[in-house]
Design an enzyme around this catalytic site. Structure first.
Site, PDB file in Angstrom:
ATOM      1  N   THR A  47      -0.247   3.900   9.422  1.00 48.29           N
ATOM      2  CA  THR A  47       0.082   2.710  10.222  1.00 48.29           C
ATOM      3  C   THR A  47       0.095   3.043  11.710  1.00 48.29           C
ATOM      4  O   THR A  47      -0.419   2.284  12.535  1.00 48.29           O
ATOM      5  CB  THR A  47       1.479   2.181   9.831  1.00 48.29           C
ATOM      6  OG1 THR A  47       1.558   2.069   8.420  1.00 48.29           O
ATOM      7  CG2 THR A  47       1.765   0.838  10.453  1.00 48.29           C
ATOM      8  N   THR A  48       0.686   4.193  12.050  1.00 48.55           N
ATOM      9  CA  THR A  48       0.837   4.598  13.452  1.00 48.55           C
ATOM     10  C   THR A  48      -0.512   4.829  14.120  1.00 48.55           C
ATOM     11  O   THR A  48      -0.635   4.779  15.341  1.00 48.55           O
ATOM     12  CB  THR A  48       1.718   5.866  13.531  1.00 48.55           C
ATOM     13  OG1 THR A  48       2.936   5.595  12.843  1.00 48.55           O
ATOM     14  CG2 THR A  48       2.043   6.271  14.950  1.00 48.55           C
ATOM     15  N   TYR A 110       1.799  -8.084   1.579  1.00 43.51           N
ATOM     16  CA  TYR A 110       1.412  -9.493   1.678  1.00 43.51           C
ATOM     17  C   TYR A 110       1.328 -10.206   0.326  1.00 43.51           C
ATOM     18  O   TYR A 110       1.831 -11.312   0.167  1.00 43.51           O
ATOM     19  CB  TYR A 110       0.084  -9.652   2.448  1.00 43.51           C
ATOM     20  CG  TYR A 110      -0.206 -11.092   2.833  1.00 43.51           C
ATOM     21  CD1 TYR A 110       0.475 -11.690   3.879  1.00 43.51           C
ATOM     22  CD2 TYR A 110      -1.141 -11.857   2.142  1.00 43.51           C
ATOM     23  CE1 TYR A 110       0.246 -13.020   4.223  1.00 43.51           C
ATOM     24  CE2 TYR A 110      -1.387 -13.184   2.488  1.00 43.51           C
ATOM     25  CZ  TYR A 110      -0.688 -13.757   3.526  1.00 43.51           C
ATOM     26  OH  TYR A 110      -0.922 -15.057   3.856  1.00 43.51           O
ATOM     27  N   TYR A 136       3.774   5.299  -0.716  1.00 47.65           N
ATOM     28  CA  TYR A 136       4.414   4.924   0.545  1.00 47.65           C
ATOM     29  C   TYR A 136       5.114   3.588   0.357  1.00 47.65           C
ATOM     30  O   TYR A 136       4.470   2.569   0.127  1.00 47.65           O
ATOM     31  CB  TYR A 136       3.341   4.857   1.646  1.00 47.65           C
ATOM     32  CG  TYR A 136       3.834   4.501   3.030  1.00 47.65           C
ATOM     33  CD1 TYR A 136       5.178   4.609   3.394  1.00 47.65           C
ATOM     34  CD2 TYR A 136       2.934   4.074   4.008  1.00 47.65           C
ATOM     35  CE1 TYR A 136       5.607   4.292   4.670  1.00 47.65           C
ATOM     36  CE2 TYR A 136       3.351   3.757   5.292  1.00 47.65           C
ATOM     37  CZ  TYR A 136       4.686   3.865   5.619  1.00 47.65           C
ATOM     38  OH  TYR A 136       5.102   3.546   6.895  1.00 47.65           O
ATOM     39  N   ARG A 141       7.428  -3.674   6.189  1.00 44.84           N
ATOM     40  CA  ARG A 141       6.049  -4.068   6.501  1.00 44.84           C
ATOM     41  C   ARG A 141       5.359  -4.769   5.330  1.00 44.84           C
ATOM     42  O   ARG A 141       4.487  -5.603   5.528  1.00 44.84           O
ATOM     43  CB  ARG A 141       5.223  -2.844   6.911  1.00 44.84           C
ATOM     44  CG  ARG A 141       5.544  -2.329   8.300  1.00 44.84           C
ATOM     45  CD  ARG A 141       4.614  -1.194   8.683  1.00 44.84           C
ATOM     46  NE  ARG A 141       4.929  -0.645   9.998  1.00 44.84           N
ATOM     47  CZ  ARG A 141       4.459  -1.120  11.155  1.00 44.84           C
ATOM     48  NH1 ARG A 141       3.661  -2.165  11.166  1.00 44.84           N
ATOM     49  NH2 ARG A 141       4.791  -0.547  12.299  1.00 44.84           N
ATOM     50  N   LYS A 165       6.662   8.684   0.276  1.00 43.62           N
ATOM     51  CA  LYS A 165       7.188   8.486   1.622  1.00 43.62           C
ATOM     52  C   LYS A 165       8.028   7.220   1.541  1.00 43.62           C
ATOM     53  O   LYS A 165       7.513   6.118   1.378  1.00 43.62           O
ATOM     54  CB  LYS A 165       6.059   8.326   2.648  1.00 43.62           C
ATOM     55  CG  LYS A 165       6.589   8.063   4.060  1.00 43.62           C
ATOM     56  CD  LYS A 165       5.473   7.770   5.051  1.00 43.62           C
ATOM     57  CE  LYS A 165       6.061   7.415   6.421  1.00 43.62           C
ATOM     58  NZ  LYS A 165       5.023   7.000   7.383  1.00 43.62           N
ATOM     59  N   ILE A 207       7.668  12.324   7.085  1.00 46.44           N
ATOM     60  CA  ILE A 207       6.410  11.977   7.767  1.00 46.44           C
ATOM     61  C   ILE A 207       6.861  11.149   8.952  1.00 46.44           C
ATOM     62  O   ILE A 207       7.320  10.015   8.796  1.00 46.44           O
ATOM     63  CB  ILE A 207       5.428  11.225   6.850  1.00 46.44           C
ATOM     64  CG1 ILE A 207       4.928  12.170   5.742  1.00 46.44           C
ATOM     65  CG2 ILE A 207       4.248  10.690   7.665  1.00 46.44           C
ATOM     66  CD1 ILE A 207       4.038  11.510   4.698  1.00 46.44           C
TER      67      ILE A 207
END
Length: 292
Positions: A47-48, A110, A136, A141, A165, A207
């Site tokens: 994402t980052t 989503y 993850y 999000r 994660k 992470i």
């Protein structure tokens, strides 16, 4: 236990030039800066990295730049996830995974599947993926929490699912996972603010986002946590606490890129719909970087 992913992993940013093209030189410099300062493994296209705004070719180019700069020194984890299960499997099959040690795969966002839907999604991916998988969970999000029972069911059913994660910012959920996980399964924190407590409780480290800007101090904090040295670990945690708050105040990765700009490692350029940190936030970040 897969010790490759114990300690400090960092979710690398994708630096951009002012014209929004990728700044590959800055990216290579950030990789070397992390390797030189104690980071244990690198996470690519998470994402980052603003990976949702990168084209397929740009992703390939980013992987190539990081792989070349790393030159086999640290394990590499590649983000491949999404809410189209067949699309994720297709991406796994069409990506050159040589030199990649694991994929990091986000729980479907989503679509808001049931827990059974999340299980079946990862079952299909685990069956298709030739390398290790780190799940993850980031409900802030995805808008859907991957519950402890679902994570543990996947951990017990698939040998190539080696860790999670966990980024639900929920200590009770961390404790539940650590208490009940199978031997060797890694509970990796994705919450920079909670990671020391998680590591002291039996987690495998982090992470991290902020870790890539302060790899020396952050990785030392994690090492202290893994050794059970809470006092020395928290001394470092409290030194970094303000900047951890700042980088998530507006949006990730606008915050971490503002830190990198203050450290002269890359520009703070981001791609829409993310916008750069506000002047007020930048001022706080610059003050922190100067005084640290």
């Amino acid at each position: 236990m897969n010790n490759k992913f114990v300690g400090t992993g960092v979710a690398l940013v994708t630096p951009f030039n002012s014209d929004l093209s990728i700044d590959h030189e800055a990216l290579a410099n950030i990789v070397n800066y992390n390797i030189d300062n104690g980071t244990d493994y690198l996470v690519i296209c998470g994402t980052t990295a603003e990976s949702v705004t990168l084209t397929k070719q740009e992703k390939k180019d980013v992987i190539a730049t990081i792989s070349k700069a790393n030159n086999g020194r640290l394990p590499l984890v590649l983000g491949i996830g999404g809410n189209n299960t067949m699309g994720v499997i297709e991406e796994i099959n069409s990506t050159d995974l040589s030199g990649i040690d694991a994929i990091l795969s986000v729980s479907p966002y989503y679509s808001k599947p049931t827990q059974e839907g999340i299980y079946q999604h990862f079952k299909a991916i685990a069956t298709a993926c030739p390398i290790d998988i780190i799940l993850y969970n980031v409900p802030g999000r995805t808008s859907k929490n991957m519950e402890v029972d679902t994570t543990l069911r996947l951990a017990n059913d698939f040998k190539n699912i080696v860790g999670v994660k966990e980024a639900g910012n929920n200590m009770a959920q961390y404790y539940e996972l650590i208490k009940n996980k199978p031997e060797g399964f890694l509970v990796i924190s994705g919450d920079d603010d909670l990671v020391l407590s998680v590591t002291l409780a039996g987690g495998a480290g982090v992470i991290s986002v902020i870790g890539q800007a302060y790899p020396k101090e952050f990785s030392e904090m994690i090492r202290l946590g893994l050794k059970g040295d809470a006092k020395a670990g928290f001394a470092l945690h409290y030194r970094l606490m303000d900047v951890i708050g700042y980088i998530f105040e507006e949006n990730n990765p606008a915050g971490i890129k503002a830190v990198f700009e203050a450290l002269n490692l890359c520009k703070d350029t981001v791609r829409l719909p993310i916008v750069p940190a506000s002047n007020a936030l930048k001022a706080k970040i610059q003050d922190f970087v100067k005084s640290f």
